[in-house]
Design an enzyme around this catalytic site. Structure first.
Site: not given
Ligand code: IPM
Ligand code: MN
Length: 358
Positions: A140, A192, A249, A253
């Site tokens: 990032y 990894k 990240d 999810d």
């Molecule tokens: C999160 C989001 C962000 C990230 C994006 C919107 C930049 O997906 O907060 O997880 O990747 O960190």
């Molecule tokens: Mn995210």
């Protein structure tokens, strides 16, 4: 006015459903502040897609300087359908995370009682762990570029930066959290290291070194692909996970859907020595904007995290209990947009009421 402390909170509702969920969140925070006798002084900022389209400005450096004087930031969501992907994310969200050195992205994975999970035979006793995502470096960091762009020979690079200092402070935070949670006393480093042999090695060596200061914590390792499988098959194995920015990240999810969906998953961007920012981990969901249908629970839970970090632990616990009550007693029927059995604002009012009564 109540006794107690005064906290200066920067509020960035942002885009899409951001303003609605932030209103619901503020309603709950207001209720907590009057019950627990502290004061929140809010300063609203209109950074987001609309402002960018109007003025071409994402987030000026002067705003960062102002943010440094706040106690915390409460963020709704960033992302606008008319703005090219990357501009607002990098210009606002990541800029705040990086410039305020919010090096921890704390993402609790907790299935509240009564909430649906796609995991068969798993309940709240199985799904209760925390992901500590490194939040200021890795892939990032924005280092890279194009070579021979728009030709057949095009090359794009995107560097994955891992510094010993950045990894170590994150790993230390995670060990400390595993100790304070006092549950399984286990830290799992997700990486990894079988392919990314340099960065993976740095992470594992750092974990091993820091483990010497935390002999009461068991250190485990999992490759990120396998970890995805365990998170589905045996989520009860996890207590605290520590991982890099990109893996964190992605796996959060996946983790979010195991706790019922993005409607409930909250995150804290934490600088333990500075100003932190709290947000739902879902995006701006433009198709639901202005319809009063989106679930505000993730934003409300982010508010509880904010109070916890500010030191208002009783108020934070009370909000957690109020969320639990609203969900377990099925006042809020589902976390999905339009299926709550009430509107966004009503859900906020209900949880605010529970906060004043519980
Ligand atoms: C999160 C989001 C962000 C990230 C994006 C919107 C930049 O997906 O907060 O997880 O990747 O960190
Ligand atoms: Mn995210």
């Amino acid at each position: 006015m109540g006794k107690g402390k005064v906290y200066k909170i920067g509020v960035i509702p942002g885009d899409g459903v951001g303003p609605e969920i932030i209103n619901a969140g503020l309603e709950v925070l207001k209720s907590a502040s009057s019950r627990f006798e502290f004061r929140l002084e809010t300063v609203h900022y209109d950074f987001g897609g609309d402002r960018y389209l109007r003025t071409g400005e994402t987030l000026p450096d002067s705003a960062i300087e102002e943010f440094k004087k706040l106690d915390a930031i409460y963020l709704g969501a960033i992302g606008h359908p008319d703005v090219k992907p990357g501009i607002l994310e990098k210009g606002i969200l990541l800029k705040i995370r990086f410039d305020l050195d919010q090096y921890i992205n704390l993402r609790p994975v907790k299935l509240y009682p009564g909430v649906w999970t796609p995991l068969k035979d798993k309940g709240p006793e199985h799904i209760d762990y925390v992901v500590v995502r490194e939040n200021t470096e890795g892939a990032y960091c924005g280092i890279g570029g194009f070579f021979k762009k728009d030709t057949q020979d095009e090359i794009a690079t995107q560097l994955d930066i891992n510094t010993r200092k950045g990894v170590e402070r994150c790993v230390r935070y995670a060990f400390e959290l595993a100790r304070n949670r006092n549950k399984k006393k286990t830290l799992t480093c997700v990486d990894k290291a079988n392919v990314l042999t340099f960065s993976g090695d740095l992470w594992r060596r750092t974990c091993r070194d820091v483990n010497r200061d935390y002999p009461d914590i068991k250190l485990d390792y999992a490759f990120v692909d396998a970890a995805c499988m365990w998170m589905v098959k045996n989520p009860e194995w996890f207590d605290v996970i520590v991982t890099n920015n990109m893996f964190g990240d992605i796996i959060t999810d996946l983790a979010a859907i195991t706790q019922g969906g993005l409607g409930v998953a909250a995150g804290g961007n934490i600088n333990p020595e500075g100003v932190s920012m709290f947000e739902p981990i879902h995006g701006s969901a433009p198709k639901y904007a202005g319809k009063n249908v989106i679930c505000p629970v993730a934003t409300i839970a982010a508010g509880a995290m904010m109070l916890n970090v500010l030191g208002e632990k009783k108020a934070a616990d009370c909000i957690e209990k109020a969320i639990s009550k609203a969900l377990s007693e099925k006042h809020i029927k589902s976390l999905e947009a339009g299926r709550m059995g009430m509107g966004t604002s009503e859900a906020g009012e209900l949880i605010a009421k529970f906060v004043s009564e519980i």
